[in-house]
Design an enzyme around this catalytic site. Structure first.
Site, PDB file in Angstrom:
ATOM      1  N   ALA A 296       0.861  -1.173   0.000  1.00 48.40           N
ATOM      2  CA  ALA A 296       0.000   0.000   0.000  1.00 48.40           C
ATOM      3  C   ALA A 296       0.903   1.230   0.000  1.00 48.40           C
ATOM      4  O   ALA A 296       2.074   1.153   0.383  1.00 48.40           O
ATOM      5  CB  ALA A 296      -0.896  -0.014   1.234  1.00 48.40           C
TER       6      ALA A 296
ATOM      7  N   GLY B 208       0.665  -4.903   0.932  1.00 45.45           N
ATOM      8  CA  GLY B 208      -0.533  -4.945   0.085  1.00 45.45           C
ATOM      9  C   GLY B 208      -0.273  -5.594  -1.268  1.00 45.45           C
ATOM     10  O   GLY B 208      -1.206  -6.100  -1.901  1.00 45.45           O
TER      11      GLY B 208
ATOM     12  N   GLU C 208      -0.590  -9.174  -0.628  1.00 45.57           N
ATOM     13  CA  GLU C 208      -2.017  -9.413  -0.375  1.00 45.57           C
ATOM     14  C   GLU C 208      -2.814  -9.443  -1.686  1.00 45.57           C
ATOM     15  O   GLU C 208      -3.756 -10.237  -1.832  1.00 45.57           O
ATOM     16  CB  GLU C 208      -2.551  -8.346   0.591  1.00 45.57           C
ATOM     17  CG  GLU C 208      -1.933  -8.506   1.978  1.00 45.57           C
ATOM     18  CD  GLU C 208      -2.250  -7.360   2.920  1.00 45.57           C
ATOM     19  OE1 GLU C 208      -1.828  -6.215   2.637  1.00 45.57           O
ATOM     20  OE2 GLU C 208      -2.949  -7.595   3.921  1.00 45.57           O
TER      21      GLU C 208
ATOM     22  N   GLU D 118       4.680  -5.189   7.288  1.00 49.93           N
ATOM     23  CA  GLU D 118       3.937  -4.144   7.996  1.00 49.93           C
ATOM     24  C   GLU D 118       4.373  -3.933   9.444  1.00 49.93           C
ATOM     25  O   GLU D 118       4.371  -2.813   9.945  1.00 49.93           O
ATOM     26  CB  GLU D 118       2.424  -4.438   7.952  1.00 49.93           C
ATOM     27  CG  GLU D 118       1.764  -4.159   6.599  1.00 49.93           C
ATOM     28  CD  GLU D 118       1.791  -5.351   5.654  1.00 49.93           C
ATOM     29  OE1 GLU D 118       2.601  -6.273   5.866  1.00 49.93           O
ATOM     30  OE2 GLU D 118       1.003  -5.354   4.686  1.00 49.93           O
TER      31      GLU D 118
HETATM   32  N1  CAA Z   1       4.519   3.168  -0.793  1.00 54.09           N
HETATM   33  C1  CAA Z   1       4.908   4.319  -1.347  1.00 54.09           C
HETATM   34  N2  CAA Z   1       6.057   4.473  -2.039  1.00 54.09           N
HETATM   35  C2  CAA Z   1       6.845   3.398  -2.162  1.00 54.09           C
HETATM   36  C3  CAA Z   1       6.507   2.161  -1.610  1.00 54.09           C
HETATM   37  C4  CAA Z   1       5.277   2.062  -0.914  1.00 54.09           C
HETATM   38  N3  CAA Z   1       4.854   0.908  -0.383  1.00 54.09           N
HETATM   39  N4  CAA Z   1       7.501   1.286  -1.880  1.00 54.09           N
HETATM   40  C5  CAA Z   1       8.410   1.960  -2.587  1.00 54.09           C
HETATM   41  N5  CAA Z   1       8.016   3.232  -2.765  1.00 54.09           N
HETATM   42  C6  CAA Z   1       8.736   4.300  -3.469  1.00 54.09           C
HETATM   43  C7  CAA Z   1       9.899   4.826  -2.651  1.00 54.09           C
HETATM   44  O1  CAA Z   1       9.458   5.778  -1.704  1.00 54.09           O
HETATM   45  C8  CAA Z   1      10.777   5.416  -3.726  1.00 54.09           C
HETATM   46  O2  CAA Z   1      10.235   6.660  -4.109  1.00 54.09           O
HETATM   47  P1  CAA Z   1      11.237   7.935  -4.369  1.00 54.09           P
HETATM   48  O3  CAA Z   1      12.088   7.501  -5.532  1.00 54.09           O
HETATM   49  O4  CAA Z   1      10.293   9.045  -4.698  1.00 54.09           O
HETATM   50  O5  CAA Z   1      12.022   8.114  -3.113  1.00 54.09           O
HETATM   51  C9  CAA Z   1      10.548   4.460  -4.906  1.00 54.09           C
HETATM   52  O6  CAA Z   1       9.326   3.782  -4.636  1.00 54.09           O
HETATM   53  C10 CAA Z   1      11.650   3.440  -5.037  1.00 54.09           C
HETATM   54  O7  CAA Z   1      11.782   2.777  -3.780  1.00 54.09           O
HETATM   55  P2  CAA Z   1      13.179   2.679  -2.987  1.00 54.09           P
HETATM   56  O8  CAA Z   1      14.061   3.835  -3.310  1.00 54.09           O
HETATM   57  O9  CAA Z   1      12.848   2.452  -1.549  1.00 54.09           O
HETATM   58  O10 CAA Z   1      13.794   1.357  -3.643  1.00 54.09           O
HETATM   59  P3  CAA Z   1      14.798   0.332  -2.968  1.00 54.09           P
HETATM   60  O11 CAA Z   1      15.285  -0.535  -4.072  1.00 54.09           O
HETATM   61  O12 CAA Z   1      15.826   1.045  -2.148  1.00 54.09           O
HETATM   62  O13 CAA Z   1      13.903  -0.521  -1.958  1.00 54.09           O
HETATM   63  C11 CAA Z   1      11.912  -1.740  -1.276  1.00 54.09           C
HETATM   64  C12 CAA Z   1      12.850  -1.319  -2.444  1.00 54.09           C
HETATM   65  C13 CAA Z   1      12.687  -2.690  -0.361  1.00 54.09           C
HETATM   66  C14 CAA Z   1      10.713  -2.450  -1.872  1.00 54.09           C
HETATM   67  C15 CAA Z   1      11.511  -0.476  -0.501  1.00 54.09           C
HETATM   68  O14 CAA Z   1      10.997   0.465  -1.410  1.00 54.09           O
HETATM   69  C16 CAA Z   1      10.465  -0.738   0.545  1.00 54.09           C
HETATM   70  O15 CAA Z   1      10.761  -1.241   1.612  1.00 54.09           O
HETATM   71  N6  CAA Z   1       9.186  -0.355   0.248  1.00 54.09           N
HETATM   72  C17 CAA Z   1       8.109  -0.458   1.202  1.00 54.09           C
HETATM   73  C18 CAA Z   1       7.642  -1.895   1.362  1.00 54.09           C
HETATM   74  C19 CAA Z   1       6.589  -1.972   2.427  1.00 54.09           C
HETATM   75  O16 CAA Z   1       6.802  -1.691   3.586  1.00 54.09           O
HETATM   76  N7  CAA Z   1       5.369  -2.359   2.009  1.00 54.09           N
HETATM   77  C20 CAA Z   1       4.234  -2.472   2.923  1.00 54.09           C
HETATM   78  C21 CAA Z   1       3.454  -1.187   2.893  1.00 54.09           C
HETATM   79  S1  CAA Z   1       2.202  -1.132   4.144  1.00 54.09           S
HETATM   80  C22 CAA Z   1       0.909  -2.052   3.531  1.00 54.09           C
HETATM   81  O17 CAA Z   1       0.967  -2.607   2.457  1.00 54.09           O
HETATM   82  C23 CAA Z   1      -0.305  -2.061   4.402  1.00 54.09           C
HETATM   83  C24 CAA Z   1      -1.361  -3.000   3.973  1.00 54.09           C
HETATM   84  O18 CAA Z   1      -1.301  -4.194   4.218  1.00 54.09           O
HETATM   85  C25 CAA Z   1      -2.582  -2.506   3.352  1.00 54.09           C
END
Ligand code: CAA
Length: 276
Positions: free
Chosen positions: A82, A127, A130, A150
């Site tokens: 998400a 998400g 999911e 999460e």
């Molecule tokens: N939401 C919003 N933006 C996201 C995102 C997310 N889930 N995942 C990645 N992005 C964005 C980053 O902010 C970044 O944007 P900018 O270039 O503007 O800074 C871009 O995508 C590229 O990401 P990274 O620079 O972080 O890339 P990386 O290769 O260094 O890392 C990753 C990749 C490990 C996937 C890392 O992006 C990450 O940890 N993302 C989040 C994963 C996460 O926690 N997902 C769960 C979200 S909560 C959820 O989903 C709740 C639910 O159940 C409903």
């Protein structure tokens, strides 16, 4: 204007209203539904969740579509979760609504009468995983990294992950994945039954397409009935599930496809199913 043209116009309007998705239906009726926000690793904000719901419902009704493949754009991510930036603005009530909104969209995917396959490359996190878990089958590339991170954000999965991972992989795996928040490689996801198949990245589309085409070649009414009976069976006990199965099994005997399938077997030829 004919009613068919009117329907086409409507479809075009709806497609136009999906700015964050790409939808292509190939000549064999395999629809590819791509989440297209590569700059955010295809993260699901509320807008995309709404678009996915509309798209899946439209594809379910489209007679030209025989199976649907859900994926993300680019090599790096299926869907990285998400949208964390958008969620950071939510209060508790908004977060609960967002959770329901995502759950409802994923339930619509799970209830789709046509096969829905998740094609997973790169990150399928939160998400994103999911979304994949709500699809009927999951095929991953060896590059895939899957997980429910999460808890690392002080959250729990909110799009059905606690329930679907539990049902798909069992409580032991669900607890380990959800409580550690770790990312797991495709090989481990295969080992614990979270994905159905794993192939090299360059073979991913052919593998998914082949699987979708195989299911699409079976009796469509039977495929729909099997999907529905399995889905509803997950919600009920064994005896109620068997009762659903017997009803569905009996219903198949009223279809032309069943008569054609059995006749073709007896005549040692391939069946020609018509979907009724
Ligand atoms: N939401 C919003 N933006 C996201 C995102 C997310 N889930 N995942 C990645 N992005 C964005 C980053 O902010 C970044 O944007 P900018 O270039 O503007 O800074 C871009 O995508 C590229 O990401 P990274 O620079 O972080 O890339 P990386 O290769 O260094 O890392 C990753 C990749 C490990 C996937 C890392 O992006 C990450 O940890 N993302 C989040 C994963 C996460 O926690 N997902 C769960 C979200 S909560 C959820 O989903 C709740 C639910 O159940 C409903």
């Amino acid at each position: 204007m004919s009613s068919a043209e009117e329907v086409d116009d409507l479809v075009e309007e709806v497609e136009y209203a999906w700015p964050d998705l790409q939808v292509d239906v190939d000549e064999d009726g395999i629809a590819k539904l791509v989440v297209n926000r590569p700059d955010a690793l295809n993260a699901l904000n509320a807008e995309v969740v709404g678009q996915l719901r509309a798209a899946i419902e439209e594809l379910a009704l489209d007679d030209a579509v025989r199976a649907i493949v859900v994926t993300g754009s680019g090599e790096k991510a299926f869907v990285a979760g998400a949208d964390i930036a958008e969620m950071s603005e939510y209060d508790a009530l908004e977060a609960r609504s967002f959770s329901h909104f995502g759950q409802d969209m994923l339930s619509a995917i799970e209830a789709c009468p046509k096969l829905v396959v998740a094609m997973i490359q790169g990150y399928a996190l939160g998400g994103g995983l999911e979304l994949a878990l709500a699809c009927h089958l999951r095929v991953a590339s060896t590059s895939a990294q899957l997980g429910l991170p999460e808890v690392g954000l002080g959250l729990i999965p909110g799009f059905g992950g606690t329930q679907r991972l539990l049902r798909i992989a069992g409580p032991s795996v669900a607890r380990e994945w959800i409580l550690t928040g770790d990312q797991f490689p495709a090989s481990e996801a295969l080992r614990v039954g979270v994905v159905n198949r794993v192939v090299e990245p360059e073979a991913l589309w052919d593998e998914v397409r082949g699987l979708a085409l195989k299911v699409a070649s079976r009796g469509p009414v039977a495929v729909q009935a099997a999907l529905e009976t399995i889905r509803r069976g997950l919600e009920v006990g064994q005896s109620e599930g068997e009762s659903l199965e017997a009803d569905s099994f009996g219903m198949m005997f009223s279809t032309r496809d069943m008569k054609e399938g059995v006749q073709a077997f007896l005549e040692k030829r391939k069946p020609e199913f018509e979907g009724h």
